[in-house]
Write a protein that holds these residues in place. Structure first.
Motif, PDB file in Angstrom:
ATOM      1  N   ASP A 154     -68.546  76.999  -5.496  1.00 47.52           N
ATOM      2  CA  ASP A 154     -68.023  76.340  -6.689  1.00 47.52           C
ATOM      3  C   ASP A 154     -66.496  76.233  -6.674  1.00 47.52           C
ATOM      4  N   VAL A 155     -65.879  76.847  -5.698  1.00 44.81           N
ATOM      5  CA  VAL A 155     -64.424  76.759  -5.566  1.00 44.81           C
ATOM      6  C   VAL A 155     -64.096  75.644  -4.574  1.00 44.81           C
ATOM      7  N   LYS A 156     -63.087  74.852  -4.883  1.00 44.42           N
ATOM      8  CA  LYS A 156     -62.658  73.775  -3.990  1.00 44.42           C
ATOM      9  C   LYS A 156     -61.536  74.288  -3.090  1.00 44.42           C
ATOM     10  N   PHE A 157     -61.609  73.937  -1.814  1.00 47.73           N
ATOM     11  CA  PHE A 157     -60.604  74.359  -0.844  1.00 47.73           C
ATOM     12  C   PHE A 157     -59.990  73.132  -0.183  1.00 47.73           C
ATOM     13  N   GLU A 158     -58.696  73.229   0.109  1.00 43.85           N
ATOM     14  CA  GLU A 158     -57.961  72.177   0.815  1.00 43.85           C
ATOM     15  C   GLU A 158     -57.210  72.842   1.964  1.00 43.85           C
ATOM     16  N   HIS A 159     -57.540  72.437   3.186  1.00 46.21           N
ATOM     17  CA  HIS A 159     -56.907  73.063   4.351  1.00 46.21           C
ATOM     18  C   HIS A 159     -55.939  72.101   5.028  1.00 46.21           C
ATOM     19  N   ALA A 160     -54.696  72.542   5.189  1.00 43.66           N
ATOM     20  CA  ALA A 160     -53.653  71.697   5.774  1.00 43.66           C
ATOM     21  C   ALA A 160     -53.713  71.724   7.299  1.00 43.66           C
ATOM     22  N   THR A 161     -53.733  70.545   7.898  1.00 41.42           N
ATOM     23  CA  THR A 161     -53.590  70.267   9.343  1.00 41.42           C
ATOM     24  C   THR A 161     -54.823  70.611  10.162  1.00 41.42           C
ATOM     25  N   GLY A 162     -55.911  71.034   9.528  1.00 38.07           N
ATOM     26  CA  GLY A 162     -57.120  71.346  10.280  1.00 38.07           C
ATOM     27  C   GLY A 162     -58.084  70.172  10.328  1.00 38.07           C
ATOM     28  N   TYR A 163     -59.269  70.423  10.881  1.00 37.03           N
ATOM     29  CA  TYR A 163     -60.235  69.337  11.034  1.00 37.03           C
ATOM     30  C   TYR A 163     -61.654  69.718  10.612  1.00 37.03           C
ATOM     31  N   LYS A 164     -61.886  70.950  10.186  1.00 41.51           N
ATOM     32  CA  LYS A 164     -63.233  71.366   9.782  1.00 41.51           C
ATOM     33  C   LYS A 164     -63.401  71.178   8.278  1.00 41.51           C
ATOM     34  N   GLN A 165     -64.400  70.393   7.908  1.00 43.29           N
ATOM     35  CA  GLN A 165     -64.694  70.127   6.507  1.00 43.29           C
ATOM     36  C   GLN A 165     -66.026  70.744   6.097  1.00 43.29           C
TER      37      GLN A 165
END
Length: 359
Positions: free
Chosen positions: A111-122
């Motif tokens: 239920d938590v949203k995550f945003e990862h900078a410069t990576g490629y795994k979604q």
């Protein structure tokens, strides 16, 4: 800063309860995990400027928290987990080396949203975002190729990942285009932020004849080393580093994360957030080119500004053929533009660069 100390704004601990708004709704809590200190003057500084922009834009509707100087590894997972447990609705993890930890923690907190900078795994609750820094590197290479007198350009590289390799290639191609005699010397620092290592790398490159230093590390230490050495040109990395202008810092790449952070926070508030892959550059404004100082000859400044305008208009791509790989094999034919897939996974040098990419 101790890693178990989470900050809200500048002072509040993460453990404090999230306050309710006047209409009874809870504030949206947004967390940021930083690889360096917020005062690094570069990468983390600009991400933190984005966090501050979120606070200013949303006011009391949003609470932000952050942890600085989090190593890429198991402790990052602990920090993310603690943020999620303490009620974060959205967490930005702002370094490539946080990728697996982000995916691991996101799996435990759907239920938590995550945003990862410069990576490629979604994942369903993990977006990725990055900037086309190579566009800025092309501009730097263009200026560097014109300004070097020794024909030796030094490059302080962080880690041998595609993002960094792209930058080296873009800078080299555009330096070589205006100065066929140019040579790149590359030092791999194996760090994003370590002022002592970065200063040492700059000094080594200067001793090897470099009179221009490019960096893909986050501190201002190379700027200071160049300033102490005298006639050595530098460029700000991730942030303007304008305090070292008008010389040795003659321009910079500025990472402008604020609009993205505001938009993604708004999407969480609106309930419209979806997992996305964002890779923006000069045209959308995620990459900005800092002031080109008068230390740069007027005609060089004008040609650099023309290149920037061409990229803004979508008329020019820094990786446009003909370009060969380092071993001489053909990569891009005349007029052919590199596709995003190849750029995203770039693991080779272009023709003319010497040395091997570390494994």
């Amino acid at each position: 800063m101790k890693l178990n100390k989470l900050l809200t704004g500048a002072t509040l601990a993460l453990g404090l309860a999230t306050g309710a708004l006047a209409d009874g709704h809870e504030k949206t809590k947004v967390g940021f995990v930083y690889v360096g200190p917020v005062g690094d003057g570069g990468w983390t500084y600009e991400h933190n400027q984005g966090r501050l922009a979120v606070e200013e834009h949303f006011g009391d509707a949003v609470e932000t928290v952050f942890v600085e100087s989090v190593p890429e590894g198991p402790d990052a997972e602990r920090v993310m987990t603690q943020m999620a447990l303490q009620g974060a609705d959205l967490i930005f993890t702002t370094s490539f080396g946080y990728m697996d930890q982000t995916i691991n923690v996101a799996g435990k907190f759907p239920d938590v949203k995550f945003e990862h900078a410069t990576g490629y795994k979604q994942a369903d609750n993990v977006s990725v975002y990055s900037a086309r820094f190579y566009e800025g590197r092309a501009v730097q290479g263009h200026i560097a190729g014109h300004m070097t007198e020794s024909n030796v350009i030094g490059y302080i590289a962080s880690f041998p990942i595609p993002e960094v390799i792209r930058g080296i290639n873009a800078a080299y191609l555009h330096a070589k285009e205006v100065n066929p005699d140019v040579e790149f010397k590359i030092v791999w620092a194996y760090t994003w932020f370590d002022p002592a290592k970065e200063a040492e790398a700059a000094s080594v490159l200067i001793e090897q004849g470099a009179d221009v230093i490019l960096q893909h590390t986050d501190s201002t230490a190379p700027q200071a080393a160049a300033q102490a050495a005298g006639n050595v040109v530098t460029f700000g990395q991730a942030s303007d580093m304008a305090e070292f202008g008008p010389f040795p810092r003659v321009s910079s790449i500025i990472d402008n994360w604020s609009p993205y952070y505001i938009a993604r926070t708004q999407a969480v508030i609106d309930g419209t957030w979806e997992s996305t892959n964002t890779w923006d550059g000069i045209a959308p404004g995620m990459v900005e080119i800092g002031d080109i100082t008068d230390a740069v000859p007027a005609e060089v400044k004008a040609s650099a500004e023309a290149m920037i305008a061409s990229m803004e208009a979508g008329d020019y791509h820094p990786f446009t053929g003909p370009i060969n790989k380092q071993d001489g094999s053909a990569w891009l034919a005349d007029g052919e533009v590199a596709d995003d897939g190849t750029l995203a996974g770039m693991n080779f040098y272009v023709e003319g660069l010497s040395g091997d990419i570390p494994q």
